[in-house]
Design an enzyme around this catalytic site. Sequence first.
Site, short mmCIF file in Angstrom:
data_model
loop_
_atom_site.label_atom_id
_atom_site.label_comp_id
_atom_site.label_asym_id
_atom_site.label_seq_id
_atom_site.Cartn_x
_atom_site.Cartn_y
_atom_site.Cartn_z
N LEU A 10 0.81 -1.22 0.00
CA LEU A 10 0.00 0.00 0.00
C LEU A 10 0.85 1.27 0.00
O LEU A 10 0.54 2.23 0.70
CB LEU A 10 -0.97 -0.01 1.19
CG LEU A 10 -2.09 -1.05 1.05
CD1 LEU A 10 -2.87 -1.17 2.36
CD2 LEU A 10 -3.03 -0.70 -0.10
N MET A 13 1.56 4.00 -5.10
CA MET A 13 0.93 3.41 -6.29
C MET A 13 -0.09 2.35 -5.90
O MET A 13 -1.18 2.28 -6.47
CB MET A 13 2.01 2.79 -7.20
CG MET A 13 2.93 3.79 -7.83
SD MET A 13 2.10 4.83 -9.04
CE MET A 13 1.98 3.73 -10.44
N VAL A 75 4.80 -3.96 -4.89
CA VAL A 75 5.91 -3.80 -3.94
C VAL A 75 7.15 -3.38 -4.73
O VAL A 75 7.17 -3.51 -5.95
CB VAL A 75 6.16 -5.12 -3.16
CG1 VAL A 75 4.94 -5.48 -2.32
CG2 VAL A 75 6.51 -6.27 -4.09
N ASN A 103 7.49 -1.94 -11.28
CA ASN A 103 8.37 -1.62 -12.41
C ASN A 103 9.49 -2.66 -12.50
O ASN A 103 10.67 -2.34 -12.36
CB ASN A 103 8.98 -0.23 -12.21
CG ASN A 103 8.36 0.78 -13.15
OD1 ASN A 103 7.79 0.43 -14.18
ND2 ASN A 103 8.49 2.05 -12.80
N SER A 129 1.69 2.45 -16.10
CA SER A 129 2.26 3.79 -16.23
C SER A 129 1.22 4.87 -15.94
O SER A 129 0.03 4.67 -16.14
CB SER A 129 2.79 4.01 -17.65
OG SER A 129 3.23 5.35 -17.77
N LYS A 183 6.78 -1.70 -21.09
CA LYS A 183 6.82 -0.61 -20.10
C LYS A 183 8.22 0.01 -20.03
O LYS A 183 8.38 1.22 -19.92
CB LYS A 183 6.38 -1.12 -18.72
CG LYS A 183 6.56 -0.10 -17.59
CD LYS A 183 5.69 1.12 -17.80
CE LYS A 183 5.61 2.14 -16.70
NZ LYS A 183 6.72 2.57 -15.95
N HIS A 186 8.65 2.17 -22.93
CA HIS A 186 7.89 3.39 -22.64
C HIS A 186 8.76 4.35 -21.83
O HIS A 186 8.85 5.54 -22.11
CB HIS A 186 6.61 3.04 -21.86
CG HIS A 186 5.96 4.21 -21.19
ND1 HIS A 186 6.45 4.77 -20.01
CD2 HIS A 186 4.89 4.97 -21.52
CE1 HIS A 186 5.70 5.80 -19.67
NE2 HIS A 186 4.74 5.93 -20.56
N ASN A 187 9.42 3.81 -20.82
CA ASN A 187 10.23 4.67 -19.95
C ASN A 187 11.47 5.20 -20.67
O ASN A 187 11.89 6.33 -20.44
CB ASN A 187 10.62 3.93 -18.68
CG ASN A 187 9.49 3.94 -17.66
OD1 ASN A 187 8.32 3.91 -18.04
ND2 ASN A 187 9.81 3.98 -16.39
N GLU A 190 10.25 7.89 -22.62
CA GLU A 190 9.94 8.96 -21.65
C GLU A 190 11.23 9.76 -21.33
O GLU A 190 11.23 10.99 -21.35
CB GLU A 190 9.37 8.32 -20.38
CG GLU A 190 9.23 9.20 -19.16
CD GLU A 190 8.78 8.38 -17.93
OE1 GLU A 190 7.74 7.69 -18.01
OE2 GLU A 190 9.48 8.41 -16.90
N HIS A 452 39.92 -9.75 -39.58
CA HIS A 452 38.53 -10.15 -39.40
C HIS A 452 37.79 -10.37 -40.72
O HIS A 452 36.70 -10.90 -40.73
CB HIS A 452 37.80 -9.10 -38.56
CG HIS A 452 38.31 -9.00 -37.16
ND1 HIS A 452 38.18 -10.05 -36.26
CD2 HIS A 452 38.98 -8.02 -36.49
CE1 HIS A 452 38.75 -9.70 -35.11
NE2 HIS A 452 39.25 -8.48 -35.23
C1 6PG Z 1 5.38 5.95 -15.43
C2 6PG Z 1 6.74 6.41 -15.03
C3 6PG Z 1 7.11 5.81 -13.74
C4 6PG Z 1 8.25 6.50 -13.07
C5 6PG Z 1 9.53 5.81 -13.18
C6 6PG Z 1 10.64 6.54 -13.87
O1 6PG Z 1 5.30 5.43 -16.51
O2 6PG Z 1 4.46 6.11 -14.65
O3 6PG Z 1 7.69 6.07 -15.98
O4 6PG Z 1 7.28 4.45 -13.92
O5 6PG Z 1 8.27 7.83 -13.12
O6 6PG Z 1 9.79 5.50 -11.86
O7 6PG Z 1 11.43 7.11 -12.95
P1 6PG Z 1 12.95 7.49 -13.05
O8 6PG Z 1 12.97 8.79 -13.78
O9 6PG Z 1 13.30 7.64 -11.61
O10 6PG Z 1 13.70 6.39 -13.69
#
Ligand code: 6PG
Length: 470
Positions: A10, A13, A75, A103, A129, A183, A186-187, A190, A452
């Site tokens: 808990l 998230m 967790v 994650n 996410s 995911k 995605h990050n 990001e 090579h």
């Molecule tokens: C999301 C985010 C989330 C988070 C990560 C990245 O998709 O909700 O990507 O997973 O912000 O923890 O964090 P860092 O910038 O610390 O790697």
Amino acid sequence: MMAQIGLIGLGTMGAALTLNIAEKGFDIAVYNRTAATTEAFHRTAGDLASKITPTASLRDFVDAIAAPRSIILMVPAGEVVDDQIAALLLLLGPEDLIIDAGNANFNDTRRRAIAAQADGRPFLGIGVSGGEEGARHGPSIMGGGPRAAWDRVAPVLTAIAADFKGTPCATWMGTDGAGHFVKAVHNGIEYADMQMIAETYGVMRDGLGMSAAEIAQVYESWNEGPLRSYLIEISGKVAAATDPKTGTPMLDVILDSAGQKGTGRWTAIEALMLGAPTSAIEAAVGARNLSALRDQRQQGAETFGAAARAIPDADAGGLIDALEQALLAGKIACYAQGFGLLRAASDIYNWDLPMPDVARVWRAGCIIRSDMLDDMASALTQDVTRNMLFAEDFAGRMRSAEASFRRIVALGAQYGIAMPALSAALAYVDTLRTPRGTANMLQGQRDFFGAHGFKRTDIEGDHHGPWAAP
Ligand code: 6PG
């Protein structure tokens, strides 16, 4: 009344996800290592408390859920997940489903999936996410594991997910680690998207001497155009915010040293392992690493003088519009790299990733959400094997942005404004437009010092150069 689903963990998230699940009408049992946290959470659940069963022991938790059980783990990634799974396995039946929604590194998820398969029990790894707000009101959910296990919990997951024009952003991506891999990518995207925005901030702050408030207005206006996205929106809000302690712009008092939990790094590592070019993502991870070296950056400025110089008026005409176009181009290149990585991983791990659906699941709820992802889904539907850069729609945008893209990266080089991600993205696009590259020199060098061998343009087979070692 037995709970229809359970959730362990808990933290921010987990708590938000529980409230979301309860709000969508599902009865949920919850458990946290510290019973006081569980009780405090339940007390603050308001009207939703009646849908939530707080439990004080793992045994009570398991007993509170209707069999076959579905249990979400929220967790911290890593060993805690393994420990929690081990503890649960002592209490669960063979049909009970464990869902790791943290994650996790997809390699861990694959390992856990293999162990589950060997035991004949279901296991899912799902990427979630959208941060706390997303978890509470609609995240983007990327699932991995046996399809039948996904179908079992899909009613809950689709109900709690974000919604893009009537389509829930919750999709099964493939077996074992597919969801967590999507995911991670995605990050990675990001990271690159954020870094490129930060680079445009650098041009405005250091090159044009603009204030945080002026910069905020630029992002606000960009959010009305083709760059419209969550990350542009929040960049405007971050730039507009005032520090309540000093009354100065918040941005001006935030230390320029970025943290990272590792997901972007995992993406870059995996891309390097798979030989998939993701230079913009790698540059973004590298930029965070460099940002942490504050002492060296200070020393560098003392040794050589600070790099960034003001862009003179003669070079500054129409620069904000050019920046917008450059960011657009960089973003397209970075997404093309991300989708290329997904394709490479899909082949190697036999996931058969539904590429257009990956773009669709990112349209709402997640951190990289933007309208452009809808167009990416269309481009990927037209031809899934083609680099998205060459899809008519995106090739057109790239052509119109090209001059600005070049101008911005060139100005960065000229006036000492570092643009690791944007310049990596431009080099990627340029390299992809170079039919006769320069790796013939590398092959010559490799053959020279290591025999090579190389292929020739004109004659089949393996060859060596005239420099053969004695
Ligand atoms: C999301 C985010 C989330 C988070 C990560 C990245 O998709 O909700 O990507 O997973 O912000 O923890 O964090 P860092 O910038 O610390 O790697």
